[in-house]
Design a protein around this motif. Structure first.
Motif, PDB file in Angstrom:
ATOM      1  N   ALA A 112       0.944  -1.387  -0.127  1.00 36.97           N
ATOM      2  CA  ALA A 112      -0.292  -0.014   0.129  1.00 36.97           C
ATOM      3  C   ALA A 112       0.940   1.183  -0.052  1.00 36.97           C
ATOM      4  O   ALA A 112       1.476   1.320   0.783  1.00 36.97           O
ATOM      5  CB  ALA A 112      -1.189   0.361   0.905  1.00 36.97           C
ATOM      6  N   ASP A 113       0.239   2.285  -1.034  1.00 37.16           N
ATOM      7  CA  ASP A 113       0.773   3.388  -1.007  1.00 37.16           C
ATOM      8  C   ASP A 113       0.158   4.082   0.139  1.00 37.16           C
ATOM      9  O   ASP A 113      -0.924   5.387   0.335  1.00 37.16           O
ATOM     10  CB  ASP A 113       1.235   4.201  -2.191  1.00 37.16           C
ATOM     11  N   PRO A 114       1.761   4.757   1.056  1.00 39.51           N
ATOM     12  CA  PRO A 114       0.538   5.666   2.664  1.00 39.51           C
ATOM     13  C   PRO A 114       0.262   7.324   1.675  1.00 39.51           C
ATOM     14  O   PRO A 114      -0.983   8.038   2.077  1.00 39.51           O
ATOM     15  CB  PRO A 114       2.005   6.055   3.781  1.00 39.51           C
ATOM     16  N   LYS A 115       0.623   7.477   0.450  1.00 42.18           N
ATOM     17  CA  LYS A 115       0.684   8.898  -0.187  1.00 42.18           C
ATOM     18  C   LYS A 115      -1.055   8.568  -0.909  1.00 42.18           C
ATOM     19  O   LYS A 115      -1.242   9.247  -1.949  1.00 42.18           O
ATOM     20  CB  LYS A 115       1.815   9.427  -0.680  1.00 42.18           C
ATOM     21  N   ALA A 116      -1.258   7.789  -1.370  1.00 37.38           N
ATOM     22  CA  ALA A 116      -2.374   7.567  -2.254  1.00 37.38           C
ATOM     23  C   ALA A 116      -3.798   8.150  -2.085  1.00 37.38           C
ATOM     24  O   ALA A 116      -3.790   8.128  -0.406  1.00 37.38           O
ATOM     25  CB  ALA A 116      -2.657   5.751  -2.900  1.00 37.38           C
ATOM     26  N   LEU A 117      -4.305   8.282  -2.683  1.00 40.38           N
ATOM     27  CA  LEU A 117      -5.421   9.351  -1.513  1.00 40.38           C
ATOM     28  C   LEU A 117      -6.405   7.594  -1.844  1.00 40.38           C
ATOM     29  O   LEU A 117      -7.674   7.424  -0.725  1.00 40.38           O
ATOM     30  CB  LEU A 117      -6.615  10.076  -3.006  1.00 40.38           C
ATOM     31  N   LEU A 118      -6.366   7.204  -2.526  1.00 34.58           N
ATOM     32  CA  LEU A 118      -7.781   6.034  -3.420  1.00 34.58           C
ATOM     33  C   LEU A 118      -6.285   4.232  -2.558  1.00 34.58           C
ATOM     34  O   LEU A 118      -5.132   4.597  -3.681  1.00 34.58           O
ATOM     35  CB  LEU A 118      -8.528   5.688  -3.275  1.00 34.58           C
ATOM     36  N   PHE A 143      -7.530   0.164  -2.865  1.00 34.53           N
ATOM     37  CA  PHE A 143      -7.874  -1.299  -2.289  1.00 34.53           C
ATOM     38  C   PHE A 143      -7.128  -2.217  -2.737  1.00 34.53           C
ATOM     39  O   PHE A 143      -5.567  -2.559  -3.677  1.00 34.53           O
ATOM     40  CB  PHE A 143      -8.684  -1.016  -3.535  1.00 34.53           C
ATOM     41  N   GLY A 144      -6.651  -3.387  -2.024  1.00 35.76           N
ATOM     42  CA  GLY A 144      -6.602  -4.907  -1.624  1.00 35.76           C
ATOM     43  C   GLY A 144      -6.305  -5.690  -1.797  1.00 35.76           C
ATOM     44  O   GLY A 144      -7.442  -6.028  -1.673  1.00 35.76           O
ATOM     45  N   THR A 145      -6.452  -6.905  -2.960  1.00 35.66           N
ATOM     46  CA  THR A 145      -6.617  -8.349  -2.505  1.00 35.66           C
ATOM     47  C   THR A 145      -6.142  -9.196  -1.784  1.00 35.66           C
ATOM     48  O   THR A 145      -5.215  -8.716  -1.210  1.00 35.66           O
ATOM     49  CB  THR A 145      -5.808  -8.523  -4.241  1.00 35.66           C
ATOM     50  N   VAL A 146      -7.286  -9.962  -1.733  1.00 37.36           N
ATOM     51  CA  VAL A 146      -6.168 -11.191  -0.829  1.00 37.36           C
ATOM     52  C   VAL A 146      -6.892 -12.256  -1.538  1.00 37.36           C
ATOM     53  O   VAL A 146      -7.657 -12.513  -2.423  1.00 37.36           O
ATOM     54  CB  VAL A 146      -7.000 -11.320   0.232  1.00 37.36           C
ATOM     55  N   PRO A 147      -5.642 -13.523  -1.634  1.00 38.65           N
ATOM     56  CA  PRO A 147      -4.981 -13.776  -0.825  1.00 38.65           C
ATOM     57  C   PRO A 147      -2.775 -12.928  -0.757  1.00 38.65           C
ATOM     58  O   PRO A 147      -2.661 -13.241   0.088  1.00 38.65           O
ATOM     59  CB  PRO A 147      -4.718 -15.102  -0.519  1.00 38.65           C
ATOM     60  N   GLN A 148      -2.819 -13.112  -1.871  1.00 32.02           N
ATOM     61  CA  GLN A 148      -1.919 -11.657  -2.689  1.00 32.02           C
ATOM     62  C   GLN A 148      -1.671 -11.461  -2.424  1.00 32.02           C
ATOM     63  O   GLN A 148      -3.016 -10.269  -2.231  1.00 32.02           O
ATOM     64  CB  GLN A 148      -1.699 -12.694  -4.306  1.00 32.02           C
ATOM     65  N   ALA A 149      -1.035 -10.257  -2.211  1.00 30.53           N
ATOM     66  CA  ALA A 149      -0.988  -8.314  -1.635  1.00 30.53           C
ATOM     67  C   ALA A 149      -0.978  -7.936  -3.212  1.00 30.53           C
ATOM     68  O   ALA A 149       0.192  -7.948  -3.407  1.00 30.53           O
ATOM     69  CB  ALA A 149      -0.059  -8.874  -0.226  1.00 30.53           C
ATOM     70  N   ILE A 150      -1.747  -7.587  -3.738  1.00 37.51           N
ATOM     71  CA  ILE A 150      -1.749  -6.678  -4.515  1.00 37.51           C
ATOM     72  C   ILE A 150      -2.467  -5.238  -4.657  1.00 37.51           C
ATOM     73  O   ILE A 150      -3.404  -5.533  -4.281  1.00 37.51           O
ATOM     74  CB  ILE A 150      -2.265  -7.811  -5.981  1.00 37.51           C
ATOM     75  N   PHE A 151      -1.652  -4.114  -4.465  1.00 23.65           N
ATOM     76  CA  PHE A 151      -2.427  -2.598  -4.474  1.00 23.65           C
ATOM     77  C   PHE A 151      -2.852  -2.196  -5.339  1.00 23.65           C
ATOM     78  O   PHE A 151      -2.226  -2.312  -5.709  1.00 23.65           O
ATOM     79  CB  PHE A 151      -1.414  -2.406  -3.139  1.00 23.65           C
ATOM     80  N   LEU A 152      -3.755  -1.458  -5.424  1.00 26.06           N
ATOM     81  CA  LEU A 152      -4.414  -1.164  -6.504  1.00 26.06           C
ATOM     82  C   LEU A 152      -4.652   0.772  -5.494  1.00 26.06           C
ATOM     83  O   LEU A 152      -4.874   0.783  -4.672  1.00 26.06           O
ATOM     84  CB  LEU A 152      -5.724  -1.027  -7.218  1.00 26.06           C
ATOM     85  N   CYS A 153      -3.798   1.418  -5.952  1.00 25.59           N
ATOM     86  CA  CYS A 153      -3.403   2.947  -5.492  1.00 25.59           C
ATOM     87  C   CYS A 153      -4.150   4.063  -6.592  1.00 25.59           C
ATOM     88  O   CYS A 153      -3.204   4.195  -7.415  1.00 25.59           O
ATOM     89  CB  CYS A 153      -2.094   3.129  -5.089  1.00 25.59           C
ATOM     90  N   LEU A 154      -4.751   5.019  -5.677  1.00 28.98           N
ATOM     91  CA  LEU A 154      -4.920   6.148  -6.665  1.00 28.98           C
ATOM     92  C   LEU A 154      -4.245   6.912  -6.656  1.00 28.98           C
ATOM     93  O   LEU A 154      -3.999   7.256  -4.482  1.00 28.98           O
ATOM     94  CB  LEU A 154      -6.016   7.066  -6.711  1.00 28.98           C
ATOM     95  N   VAL A 155      -2.802   7.677  -7.512  1.00 27.08           N
ATOM     96  CA  VAL A 155      -1.528   8.412  -7.010  1.00 27.08           C
ATOM     97  C   VAL A 155      -1.906   9.289  -7.181  1.00 27.08           C
ATOM     98  O   VAL A 155      -2.046   9.489  -8.819  1.00 27.08           O
ATOM     99  CB  VAL A 155       0.104   7.569  -7.267  1.00 27.08           C
ATOM    100  N   ASP A 156      -1.706  10.125  -6.575  1.00 22.18           N
ATOM    101  CA  ASP A 156      -1.487  12.465  -7.889  1.00 22.18           C
ATOM    102  C   ASP A 156      -0.870  13.328  -6.479  1.00 22.18           C
ATOM    103  O   ASP A 156      -1.226  13.861  -5.774  1.00 22.18           O
ATOM    104  CB  ASP A 156      -3.130  12.722  -7.575  1.00 22.18           C
ATOM    105  N   PRO A 157       0.559  13.174  -7.293  1.00 20.52           N
ATOM    106  CA  PRO A 157       1.183  14.012  -6.594  1.00 20.52           C
ATOM    107  C   PRO A 157       0.987  15.772  -6.132  1.00 20.52           C
ATOM    108  O   PRO A 157       1.102  16.083  -5.576  1.00 20.52           O
ATOM    109  CB  PRO A 157       1.854  14.146  -7.670  1.00 20.52           C
ATOM    110  N   MET A 158      -0.212  16.272  -7.177  1.00 17.85           N
ATOM    111  CA  MET A 158      -0.315  17.946  -7.116  1.00 17.85           C
ATOM    112  C   MET A 158      -1.508  17.338  -5.861  1.00 17.85           C
ATOM    113  O   MET A 158      -2.273  18.477  -6.002  1.00 17.85           O
ATOM    114  CB  MET A 158      -0.757  17.512  -8.097  1.00 17.85           C
TER     115      MET A 158
END
Length: 143
Positions: A83-89, A91-106
């Motif tokens: 998980a990206d702590p700076k992501a706005l949103l 979501f993560g999957t189970v059992p494998q750890a795959i995280f879908l992150c909305l990242v926006d530097p601005m």
């Protein structure tokens, strides 16, 4: 990471990326977001229309929750193994750890529980004929 505004084709690619995660994973369980969502496992799908992205979260037998996402100038979706702590949103999957992150530097991306904007024009990529008809109607009205 991209520093340019996501355009219409990128929004459609984000939807395909999100749906690819939903298709090969059983359920998404982890969610970091400021929205008041039900607890528990859910399935996630996405649909692009113009420059808006609609996320649909399905929690068991209750009606789906729709989240409209506007990506601002630099908002992008990325798949990561943590998980990206700076992501706005996130979501993560189970059992494998795959995280879908909305990242926006601005930090200009926005989202809210809602459907597509009611005044949203037809999508030029998926509903081209209706889009051309709408544009031609606007041009005719102005002449």
């Amino acid at each position: 990471k991209s520093k340019k505004m996501p355009e219409l084709p990128e929004i459609h690619r984000f939807a395909k990326l999100i749906n690819s995660v939903a298709h090969f994973k059983q359920q998404l369980l982890y969610s970091k977001n400021p929205l008041d969502l039900p607890a528990g496992p859910f399935n996630l799908t996405a649909e692009a229309k113009g420059k808006e992205l609609l996320l649909s979260l399905r929690f068991g037998n209750v009606p789906p929750v729709s989240i409209r996402v506007n990506h601002g100038l630099t908002g992008i979706w990325v798949l990561q193994d943590k998980a990206d702590p700076k992501a706005l949103l996130t979501f993560g999957t189970v059992p494998q750890a795959i995280f879908l992150c909305l990242v926006d530097p601005m930090k200009l991306a926005s989202f809210k529980i809602d459907g597509f904007s009611p005044d949203r024009s037809p999508d030029p990529l998926t509903d081209h004929e209706a889009f051309v008809k709408k544009i031609m109607g606007v041009v005719t009205l102005k002449n």
